[in-house]
Design an enzyme around this catalytic site. Structure first.
Site, PDB file in Angstrom:
ATOM      1  N   ASP A  12       0.951  -1.258   0.074  1.00 35.04           N
ATOM      2  CA  ASP A  12      -0.079  -0.056  -0.019  1.00 35.04           C
ATOM      3  C   ASP A  12       0.832   1.280   0.094  1.00 35.04           C
ATOM      4  OD1 ASP A  12      -2.375  -1.734   0.321  1.00 35.04           O
ATOM      5  OD2 ASP A  12      -2.098  -1.642   2.438  1.00 35.04           O
ATOM      6  N   ASP A  53       2.233  14.824   1.429  1.00 38.58           N
ATOM      7  CA  ASP A  53       1.114  15.817   1.647  1.00 38.58           C
ATOM      8  C   ASP A  53       0.234  15.473   2.961  1.00 38.58           C
ATOM      9  OD1 ASP A  53       0.401  13.704  -0.286  1.00 38.58           O
ATOM     10  OD2 ASP A  53      -1.509  14.627  -0.150  1.00 38.58           O
ATOM     11  N   THR A  64      -6.278 -11.990   3.204  1.00 35.50           N
ATOM     12  CA  THR A  64      -7.615 -11.054   2.419  1.00 35.50           C
ATOM     13  C   THR A  64      -8.657 -11.937   2.020  1.00 35.50           C
ATOM     14  OG1 THR A  64      -6.285 -11.331   0.307  1.00 35.50           O
ATOM     15  CG2 THR A  64      -6.052  -9.531   1.520  1.00 35.50           C
ATOM     16  N   HIS A  70      -4.344  -1.795  -6.108  1.00 30.31           N
ATOM     17  CA  HIS A  70      -3.250  -0.645  -6.796  1.00 30.31           C
ATOM     18  C   HIS A  70      -4.280   0.399  -7.250  1.00 30.31           C
ATOM     19  CE1 HIS A  70       0.161  -3.652  -7.551  1.00 30.31           C
ATOM     20  NE2 HIS A  70      -0.103  -3.391  -6.500  1.00 30.31           N
TER      21      HIS A  70
END
Ligand code: GDP
Length: 428
Positions: free
Chosen positions: A13, A334, A130, A41
């Protein structure tokens, strides 16, 4: 001819999808060489926002040939859904721009059921699968009970093998897990249906890659997950069942004789981890929640909230080493803009000793993180496109990371969109 691998340095990730989408424009072929539909993705571009599970992130570039290599495990039902979704968004997918290796393994419906049955049996000791059947499909590959995609082109041979495999598989399903057996008629029907849909996509990807090499074409290897989830070098047993390392790229793509010229290691500006296993720099409580929300850290494939924490230099340096990364793409800078001070995990202490390198799982489970604080920049950096325009504190943060992991940061991503990127060295 040039070859490059885009790989995850940490727990997955990291933002590999957005980097492949960005860089694929310079490549003729993009190959997923391991893993299956457990990937997620995320790519945001002119077609919309997608979480690609199986299809290589080069699919949005019209001239790129996308390959699912022999190192992957493919749930054909999932692939069918994914191609349909992309087509609906206007993305062209044909047997010209998507190729499936004839040696890739098929994830069958019973693999997903077995994945779930085993996680349920493990209860609070579960691995955090998963539940997309990846582990069971890879185990079958190595125990030689898998079905290769190319077998779909030989229905008689396939049905014969399926009979034997199913007889064996049902022993486990019925006797170990006390669950209902799978019927040959159901599984063969399932296989025949998807054989019809995908047979024109199946080919020898090795000869395709060799031809590409001869013609001087460029090849991009797209990894799933990150180094710390590697089956050989990761935090075993809390790993994936495949090898997301760059060195495996040519093997999992179809042409083991190829070399990887460049390895771009993708590192997130903080840490995140889906699923179980030791995660030394983990944050809990309010700090964790704030970071999770700022970074929207919820699994792209599963929606599960991701565990989060500050960037971990020991784990990252280890990831850089095993990936053989020659440069770094640092993503989600950010996201840190809200922090007054930014903690950085610079090492571990385990049983009274400072660790110099990333340890084996038993020692990792006992490790405590050592943090230092870097000053925050507290300003929106998402519109900045050159390194020199970044606030001094953000520059220092990048420089510290470079120093600690001994690898240059070439790309700094400051937003999820394709163009929200700072390329260092050319424009400041
Ligand atoms: P992958 O599996 O390595 O491709 O990563 P994921 O797709 O699971 O997670 C990355 C997430 O971060 C996605 O939602 C991306 O859209 C997003 N993302 C990638 N780069 C940036 C970035 O620089 N800033 C922000 N805010 N989001 C990013």
């Amino acid at each position: 001819m040039k070859t490059c691998a885009i790989v995850g340095i940490n727990w997955g990730d990291e933002g590999k999808g957005r980097m492949v989408d960005l860089i694929a424009k310079d490549y003729d072929v993009v190959v997923r060489y391991q893993g299956g539909s457990n990937a997620g993705h995320t790519v945001i571009n002119e077609y919309g926002k997608f979480a690609l599970n199986l299809i290589p992130s080069g699919i949005f570039r019209p001239k790129v040939i996308n390959i699912l290599g022999n190192g992957t495990v493919i749930d054909l039902e999932h692939l069918s859904m994914e191609t349909e979704k992309l087509r609906k968004a206007g993305v062209q997918i044909t047997s010209d721009n998507l190729k499936i290796s004839d040696r890739a393994m098929i994830v069958l419906p019973y693999h997903k059921v077995l994945d779930e049955l085993e996680e349920n049996r493990l209860k609070d000791k579960k691995y955090g699968s998963t539940k997309r059947g990846i582990g069971p499909a890879y185990s079958d590959k190595y125990i030689k009970k898998g079905i290769m995609a190319g077998e779909l082109l030989y229905p008689e041979y396939l049905h014969e093998r399926l009979k034997d495999i199913l007889e064996w598989k049902n022993l486990t399903i019925q006797n170990v897990y006390k669950s209902n057996p799978f019927l040959f008629s159901d599984i063969s029907k399932w296989l025949d249906k998807y054989a019809e849909e995908f047979k024109s996509y199946i080919c020898d990807t090795g000869s395709l890659l060799r031809k590409a090499k001869k013609e001087g074409k460029s090849i991009l290897f797209e990894a799933q997950l990150g180094a710390l989830r590697d089956i050989d070098y990761g935090i075993y047993p809390y790993t994936s069942s495949s090898t997301p390392l760059a060195a495996y790229g040519p093997i999992g793509a179809g042409a083991p004789e190829l070399t990887v010229d460049n390895v771009i290691g993708v590192v997130k500006a903080y840490s995140s981890c889906v699923g179980e296993g030791p995660f030394t720099a983990e944050w809990f409580g309010e700090d964790a929640e704030k970071l999770r929300q700022a970074g929207n850290e919820y699994g792209a494939a599963t929606g599960r909230p991701r565990r989060v924490g500050p960037i971990d230099m020991l784990a990252t340096a280890y990831g850089v080493q095993v990936q053989g990364a020659d440069c770094i793409a640092l993503t989600k800078m950010d996201v840190l803009s809200y922090m007054d001070k930014i903690p950085v995990c610079i090492g571990y202490e385990s049983e009274g000793k400072m660790l110099e390198s990333f340890p084996l799982t038993p020692a990792l489970e006992k490790s405590k993180p050592l943090f230092i604080d870097m000053p925050g920049w507290k300003t929106d950096i998402s519109k900045i496109r050159t390194f020199s325009e970044l606030p001094k504190q953000a520059q220092d943060y990048v420089l510290l990371i470079e120093e600690k992991i001994n690898c240059p940061v070439k790309y700094i991503s400051v937003g999820p969109d394709r163009d929200a990127i700072i390329l260092r060295g050319t424009n400041g």
